[in-house]
Scaffold this active site. Structure first.
Site, PDB file in Angstrom:
ATOM      1  N   ARG A  49       4.213  -0.383  12.859  1.00 24.36           N
ATOM      2  CA  ARG A  49       3.876  -1.687  12.285  1.00 24.36           C
ATOM      3  C   ARG A  49       3.906  -1.551  10.759  1.00 24.36           C
ATOM      4  O   ARG A  49       3.089  -0.826  10.184  1.00 24.36           O
ATOM      5  CB  ARG A  49       2.483  -2.137  12.762  1.00 24.36           C
ATOM      6  CG  ARG A  49       2.055  -3.424  12.132  1.00 24.36           C
ATOM      7  CD  ARG A  49       0.742  -3.981  12.671  1.00 24.36           C
ATOM      8  NE  ARG A  49       0.414  -5.148  11.868  1.00 24.36           N
ATOM      9  CZ  ARG A  49      -0.702  -5.311  11.175  1.00 24.36           C
ATOM     10  NH1 ARG A  49      -1.671  -4.411  11.225  1.00 24.36           N
ATOM     11  NH2 ARG A  49      -0.876  -6.390  10.445  1.00 24.36           N
ATOM     12  N   HIS A  98      -2.386  -4.954 -12.951  1.00 20.38           N
ATOM     13  CA  HIS A  98      -1.842  -4.627 -14.278  1.00 20.38           C
ATOM     14  C   HIS A  98      -2.684  -5.267 -15.380  1.00 20.38           C
ATOM     15  O   HIS A  98      -2.868  -4.694 -16.450  1.00 20.38           O
ATOM     16  CB  HIS A  98      -0.380  -5.088 -14.398  1.00 20.38           C
ATOM     17  CG  HIS A  98       0.558  -4.243 -13.586  1.00 20.38           C
ATOM     18  ND1 HIS A  98       1.814  -4.649 -13.235  1.00 20.38           N
ATOM     19  CD2 HIS A  98       0.413  -3.014 -13.038  1.00 20.38           C
ATOM     20  CE1 HIS A  98       2.409  -3.702 -12.514  1.00 20.38           C
ATOM     21  NE2 HIS A  98       1.566  -2.712 -12.384  1.00 20.38           N
ATOM     22  N   ASN A 101      -1.418 -10.856   8.403  1.00 21.40           N
ATOM     23  CA  ASN A 101      -2.408  -9.819   8.632  1.00 21.40           C
ATOM     24  C   ASN A 101      -3.778 -10.318   8.192  1.00 21.40           C
ATOM     25  O   ASN A 101      -3.984 -10.678   7.035  1.00 21.40           O
ATOM     26  CB  ASN A 101      -2.081  -8.565   7.818  1.00 21.40           C
ATOM     27  CG  ASN A 101      -3.130  -7.490   8.036  1.00 21.40           C
ATOM     28  OD1 ASN A 101      -3.256  -6.971   9.146  1.00 21.40           O
ATOM     29  ND2 ASN A 101      -3.915  -7.185   7.014  1.00 21.40           N
ATOM     30  N   GLU A 102      -4.715 -10.339   9.122  1.00 19.77           N
ATOM     31  CA  GLU A 102      -6.127 -10.602   8.837  1.00 19.77           C
ATOM     32  C   GLU A 102      -6.380 -11.847   7.994  1.00 19.77           C
ATOM     33  O   GLU A 102      -6.848 -11.749   6.849  1.00 19.77           O
ATOM     34  CB  GLU A 102      -6.760  -9.388   8.146  1.00 19.77           C
ATOM     35  CG  GLU A 102      -6.697  -8.141   8.984  1.00 19.77           C
ATOM     36  CD  GLU A 102      -7.648  -7.037   8.514  1.00 19.77           C
ATOM     37  OE1 GLU A 102      -8.269  -7.201   7.451  1.00 19.77           O
ATOM     38  OE2 GLU A 102      -7.748  -6.035   9.213  1.00 19.77           O
ATOM     39  N   ASN A 121      -7.145  -6.501  14.919  1.00 20.73           N
ATOM     40  CA  ASN A 121      -7.517  -5.396  14.031  1.00 20.73           C
ATOM     41  C   ASN A 121      -9.017  -5.197  14.160  1.00 20.73           C
ATOM     42  O   ASN A 121      -9.786  -6.141  13.936  1.00 20.73           O
ATOM     43  CB  ASN A 121      -7.225  -5.740  12.555  1.00 20.73           C
ATOM     44  CG  ASN A 121      -5.741  -5.748  12.246  1.00 20.73           C
ATOM     45  OD1 ASN A 121      -4.904  -5.580  13.134  1.00 20.73           O
ATOM     46  ND2 ASN A 121      -5.420  -5.953  10.977  1.00 20.73           N
ATOM     47  N   GLU A 134      -4.582  -2.593  14.433  1.00 20.91           N
ATOM     48  CA  GLU A 134      -5.192  -1.671  13.463  1.00 20.91           C
ATOM     49  C   GLU A 134      -6.511  -1.155  14.007  1.00 20.91           C
ATOM     50  O   GLU A 134      -7.306  -1.923  14.567  1.00 20.91           O
ATOM     51  CB  GLU A 134      -5.498  -2.351  12.121  1.00 20.91           C
ATOM     52  CG  GLU A 134      -4.343  -2.459  11.191  1.00 20.91           C
ATOM     53  CD  GLU A 134      -4.719  -3.051   9.830  1.00 20.91           C
ATOM     54  OE1 GLU A 134      -5.837  -2.792   9.337  1.00 20.91           O
ATOM     55  OE2 GLU A 134      -3.882  -3.781   9.283  1.00 20.91           O
ATOM     56  N   GLN A 160       0.796  -1.222   0.000  1.00 25.25           N
ATOM     57  CA  GLN A 160       0.000   0.000   0.000  1.00 25.25           C
ATOM     58  C   GLN A 160       0.834   1.280   0.000  1.00 25.25           C
ATOM     59  O   GLN A 160       0.318   2.345  -0.321  1.00 25.25           O
ATOM     60  CB  GLN A 160      -0.937  -0.012   1.212  1.00 25.25           C
ATOM     61  CG  GLN A 160      -1.971  -1.131   1.122  1.00 25.25           C
ATOM     62  CD  GLN A 160      -2.883  -1.184   2.338  1.00 25.25           C
ATOM     63  OE1 GLN A 160      -2.610  -1.918   3.265  1.00 25.25           O
ATOM     64  NE2 GLN A 160      -3.954  -0.411   2.345  1.00 25.25           N
ATOM     65  N   ASP A 170       1.955   1.069  -8.374  1.00 21.12           N
ATOM     66  CA  ASP A 170       3.340   1.045  -8.860  1.00 21.12           C
ATOM     67  C   ASP A 170       4.218   2.057  -8.121  1.00 21.12           C
ATOM     68  O   ASP A 170       5.408   1.815  -7.912  1.00 21.12           O
ATOM     69  CB  ASP A 170       3.384   1.347 -10.365  1.00 21.12           C
ATOM     70  CG  ASP A 170       2.790   0.204 -11.181  1.00 21.12           C
ATOM     71  OD1 ASP A 170       2.337  -0.788 -10.569  1.00 21.12           O
ATOM     72  OD2 ASP A 170       2.770   0.314 -12.429  1.00 21.12           O
ATOM     73  N   HIS A 216       1.299  -9.373   4.499  1.00 21.54           N
ATOM     74  CA  HIS A 216       0.127  -8.499   4.461  1.00 21.54           C
ATOM     75  C   HIS A 216      -0.428  -8.506   3.035  1.00 21.54           C
ATOM     76  O   HIS A 216      -0.403  -7.492   2.339  1.00 21.54           O
ATOM     77  CB  HIS A 216       0.505  -7.092   4.923  1.00 21.54           C
ATOM     78  CG  HIS A 216      -0.669  -6.218   5.288  1.00 21.54           C
ATOM     79  ND1 HIS A 216      -0.780  -5.555   6.484  1.00 21.54           N
ATOM     80  CD2 HIS A 216      -1.815  -5.903   4.613  1.00 21.54           C
ATOM     81  CE1 HIS A 216      -1.910  -4.870   6.532  1.00 21.54           C
ATOM     82  NE2 HIS A 216      -2.555  -5.062   5.391  1.00 21.54           N
ATOM     83  N   TYR A 231     -12.340  -2.282  13.520  1.00 22.06           N
ATOM     84  CA  TYR A 231     -12.770  -0.974  13.006  1.00 22.06           C
ATOM     85  C   TYR A 231     -14.192  -0.612  13.377  1.00 22.06           C
ATOM     86  O   TYR A 231     -14.546   0.558  13.396  1.00 22.06           O
ATOM     87  CB  TYR A 231     -12.666  -0.954  11.465  1.00 22.06           C
ATOM     88  CG  TYR A 231     -11.254  -0.908  10.945  1.00 22.06           C
ATOM     89  CD1 TYR A 231     -10.482  -2.066  10.826  1.00 22.06           C
ATOM     90  CD2 TYR A 231     -10.677   0.297  10.575  1.00 22.06           C
ATOM     91  CE1 TYR A 231      -9.187  -2.012  10.353  1.00 22.06           C
ATOM     92  CE2 TYR A 231      -9.380   0.365  10.092  1.00 22.06           C
ATOM     93  CZ  TYR A 231      -8.632  -0.791   9.985  1.00 22.06           C
ATOM     94  OH  TYR A 231      -7.345  -0.727   9.520  1.00 22.06           O
TER      95      TYR A 231
HETATM   96  C1  BGC Z   1      -6.209  -3.968   6.260  1.00 19.43           C
HETATM   97  C2  BGC Z   1      -5.521  -2.781   5.629  1.00 19.43           C
HETATM   98  C3  BGC Z   1      -6.566  -1.868   5.021  1.00 19.43           C
HETATM   99  C4  BGC Z   1      -7.474  -1.401   6.140  1.00 19.43           C
HETATM  100  C5  BGC Z   1      -8.521  -0.398   5.732  1.00 19.43           C
HETATM  101  C6  BGC Z   1      -7.434  -3.626   7.048  1.00 19.43           C
HETATM  102  O1  BGC Z   1      -8.372  -4.619   6.922  1.00 19.43           O
HETATM  103  O2  BGC Z   1      -5.297  -4.714   7.019  1.00 19.43           O
HETATM  104  O3  BGC Z   1      -4.603  -3.224   4.689  1.00 19.43           O
HETATM  105  O4  BGC Z   1      -6.017  -0.819   4.330  1.00 19.43           O
HETATM  106  O5  BGC Z   1      -8.139  -2.511   6.672  1.00 19.43           O
HETATM  107  O6  BGC Z   1      -9.420  -0.926   4.826  1.00 19.43           O
END
Ligand code: BGC
Length: 490
Positions: free
Chosen positions: A95, A57, A184-185, A325, A395, A37, A70, A140, A327
C-alpha cells in the site's frame, strides 16, 4: 458484544495463546507507506510543492527534530530497493500513495506531468515483476499548495478537484491497480487540519470547519467511487474504498451510560464517515448532538451540514470493502454535558470522556498503547454495524524511538494477527488482509525522524539512506510465507 469484551479481558489477564490455525491462502499480508513520508525528491521532475512542503519550509519548528521531508527515505530513487525488501518478506501487497503534486502540478485537471506518471508506472511494474499487488492510496495528506491556497478541503470545489485527479489515476494506472483507497484517514485530515485536532496532518489551516471538511471529503470520495464504477470498473475490475481510522472504544464499565458513551464516541469518530458510505447519512446521534449544541451557541444552523436526499443516495454504497487503520484503544465513560464554548469543539460535541489506563503498555507515541486484544471487539463492531463487509486492515504498527524495542514490535504484530485470526474463526468476521505500518522508518509528520515504525531501519545520517532489516521483518516475512504465527500450525 458485552460477553466478548468480558471474555477478552479475562483472556488478557490469564494470558493469550497465539492462534495456531493457518491464515487462508488468499489472505493478503502487506506493508504500507505514504508518498510524502518516503519519496523525497520534493521538487524533482516537475513536482510542485504540497502544503506539507511549504509549511515545513516556512517553519521547521513544527517538526520535533527540525527536519524536513526533502529527501526522506529517497524512495523516489530507491524504489527498487524497497520492492526487493518486500520481496524478501514475501509480501502479497504494497500500500503506497501517489503524490498529487507529481501528477498534476497545478492541482486540478489539465496538464498531466508525464515524469510523475512514469515514476509510478515503474514502481508498479517492479511490484508486478515481484508478484506484489499494488494497493494505491490516492490522497495521503499531501495536498497541492495551489489548492490549499484556495481553502483546500473547505472549498466546495474540492469535490471536483479530487474526482478529476482520481480519474487521471484510474485512466493511467487502472489496468494494473486492482485495489484503490480514495482517502487515508479522513478523521485525521479533518480534525487535525481543519478542527481542534488530536493528530496534526495538515498544518496551519483555519481552526474551524472540521465538519465542512468531513462533508466535502465524503462527497469527493463518493464522486470518485462513482466515476470508477461507471467508467472503469467493467474493464479494469478493481475495488475502491476509503481507509477509515479509529481506535477500539470500549465502555469503561458495563453500565448502560458507559456503553452509550462508547457507542457515541465510535459513531463520532468512525460512524461520521462510515455511516453515510455504508448505510446512508450521518449517524442520528451525531446529527442530533451537533444540532443541539449549535443551537445552544446561538446559531441558526447546525455546524454539521446536511446531505440532501439525492446526496444521501449518491453516497450510500460507495465502497467495495472496508479499509481500517487501527493502532490502539481507549476506554470511555459518560460525563455531564460539557458547557458551550466559543470556539466550539468536537470533543464537547461528542460529550464523553476517553482514557487509557496506566497499566496499558506504553510506546513512544502517546496515543498508542499495546492492547492487541481490543481489535476483536472493534472488528465485531464494524461487522455488526455495516453488514459484515470484507475488511482489509490498511494500517497497524508499533512506534519506537531510535529503533529500540523491535521485540515489542514483533509482539505487537504477532498478537494483533492472532486476535484477528480468532475473530475470523470464532465470530465469522470477514478479514481479507493485514498491512503493517510501515515498510521502513520514514518521515513521521511532525515527529520528523524521531519515531520509528519500520520493519526496516533506515540510516538517516547519510545520504545513502541505508536500509537494514529488523528481526520483526524476518518474523513477518515468515508469517506471510507459512500463513502461520507459530512454529507449526494445526
Ligand atoms: C498515518 C501514517 C502515520 C501513522 C503513524 C497513520 O495515522 O496514516 O501516515 O505515519 O499513522 O503515526
Amino acid at each position: 458484544m458485552q460477553f466478548i469484551v468480558i471474555a477478552l479481558i479475562l483472556q488478557v489477564c490469564l494470558g493469550q495463546d497465539i492462534n495456531d490455525n493457518s491464515f487462508p491462502d488468499d489472505f493478503m499480508f502487506g506493508t504500507a507507506t505514504a508518498a510524502f513520508q518516503i519519496e523525497g525528491a520534493w521538487n524533482e521532475d516537475g513536482k510542485s510543492p504540497s502544503n506539507w512542503d511549504v509549511d515545513i519550509h516556512n517553519n521547521n519548528s513544527i517538526v520535533a527534530d527540525g527536519n524536513n521531508a526533502d529527501i526522506a527515505c529517497d524512495s523516489y530513487h530507491k524504489y527498487k530497493e524497497d520492492v526487493a525488501m518486500m520481496k524478501a518478506m514475501n509480501m502479497n501487497h504494497y500500500r503506497f500513495s501517489i503524490a498529487w503534486t507529481r501528477i498534476l502540478p497545478n492541482g486540478y485537471g489539465g496538464e498531466v506531468n508525464q515524469k510523475g506518471i512514469n515514476y509510478y508506472k515503474n514502481l508498479i511494474k517492479e511490484l508486478q515483476l515481484n508478484d506484489i499487488q499494488p494497493f494505491v492510496t490516492i490522497f495521503h495528506w499531501d495536498l497541492p499548495q495551489t489548492l490549499q491556497d484556495y481553502g483546500g478541503l473547505l472549498n466546495d470545489s474540492f469535490v471536483d478537484w479530487f474526482s478529476e485527479y482520481s480519474t487521471v489515476l484510474f485512466r493511467h494506472f487502472g489496468d494494473d491497480v486492482k485495489w484503490w483507497i480514495t482517502f487515508n484517514e479522513p478523521q485525521s485530515v479533518c480534525s487535525g487540519g481543519y478542527g481542534a485536532g488530536i493528530v496534526p496532518p495538515l498544518i496551519k489551516s483555519p481552526a474551524i470547519g472540521e465538519y465542512q471538511c468531513v462533508h466535502n471529503l465524503i462527497k469527493a470520495h463518493a464522486k470518485a467511487w462513482r466515476i470508477y464504477d461507471q467508467q472503469f470498473r467493467k474493464t479494469q475490475k478493481g475495488k475502491v474504498s476509503i481507509s477509515l481510522n479509529t481506535h477500539s472504544h470500549l465502555p469503561a464499565t458495563d453500565s448502560k451510560e458507559n456503553r452509550t458513551a462508547a457507542e457515541t464516541q465510535q459513531l463520532f469518530q468512525l460512524g461520521i464517515y462510515a455511516n453515510p458510505i455504508y448505510l446512508g447519512d450521518y449517524p442520528e446521534i451525531v446529527k442530533t448532538r451537533i444540532a443541539a449544541r449549535s443551537k445552544a451557541e446561538g446559531r441558526s444552523q447546525s455546524r454539521l451540514p446536511a446531505f440532501t436526499r439525492d446526496e444521501i443516495d449518491f453516497i450510500r454504497g460507495t465502497y467495495d470493502f472496508f479499509a481500517l487503520n487501527v493502532y490502539s484503544a481507549y476506554l470511555v465513560n459518560s460525563i455531564a454535558e460539557p458547557p458551550v464554548t466559543d470556539p466550539p469543539s468536537n470533543w464537547a460535541d461528542i460529550g464523553v470522556n476517553t482514557y487509557q489506563p496506566d497499566d496499558w503498555e506504553k510506546t513512544s507515541a502517546e496515543h498508542i498503547k499495546v492492547v492487541p486484544w481490543t481489535i476483536r471487539p472493534l472488528l465485531n463492531w464494524i461487522a455488526s454495524h455495516y453488514n459484515n463487509p470484507g475488511i482489509v486492515i490498511t494500517e497497524n504498527g508499533y512506534p519506537s524511538w531510535n529503533g529500540d524495542k523491535d521485540d515489542r514490535r514483533l509482539y505487537y504484530i504477532k498478537n494483533y494477527l492472532s486476535y484477528i485470526r480468532t475473530t475470523m474463526e470464532e465470530d465469522g468476521v470477514k478479514v481479507l488482509g493485514y498491512t503493517v505500518w510501515t515498510l521502513l522508518d520514514n518521515f513521521e509528520w511532525t515527529s520528523g525522524f524521531t519515531q520509528k515504525f519500520g520493519l526496516y531501519e533506515v540510516d538517516f545520517k547519510t545520504l545513502k539512506r541505508t536500509r537494514t532489516p529488523r528481526p520483526s521483518s524476518i518474523f513477518y516475512g515468515k508469517v506471510s510465507k507459512t500463513r502461520c504465527l507459530v512454529e507449526k500450525c494445526k
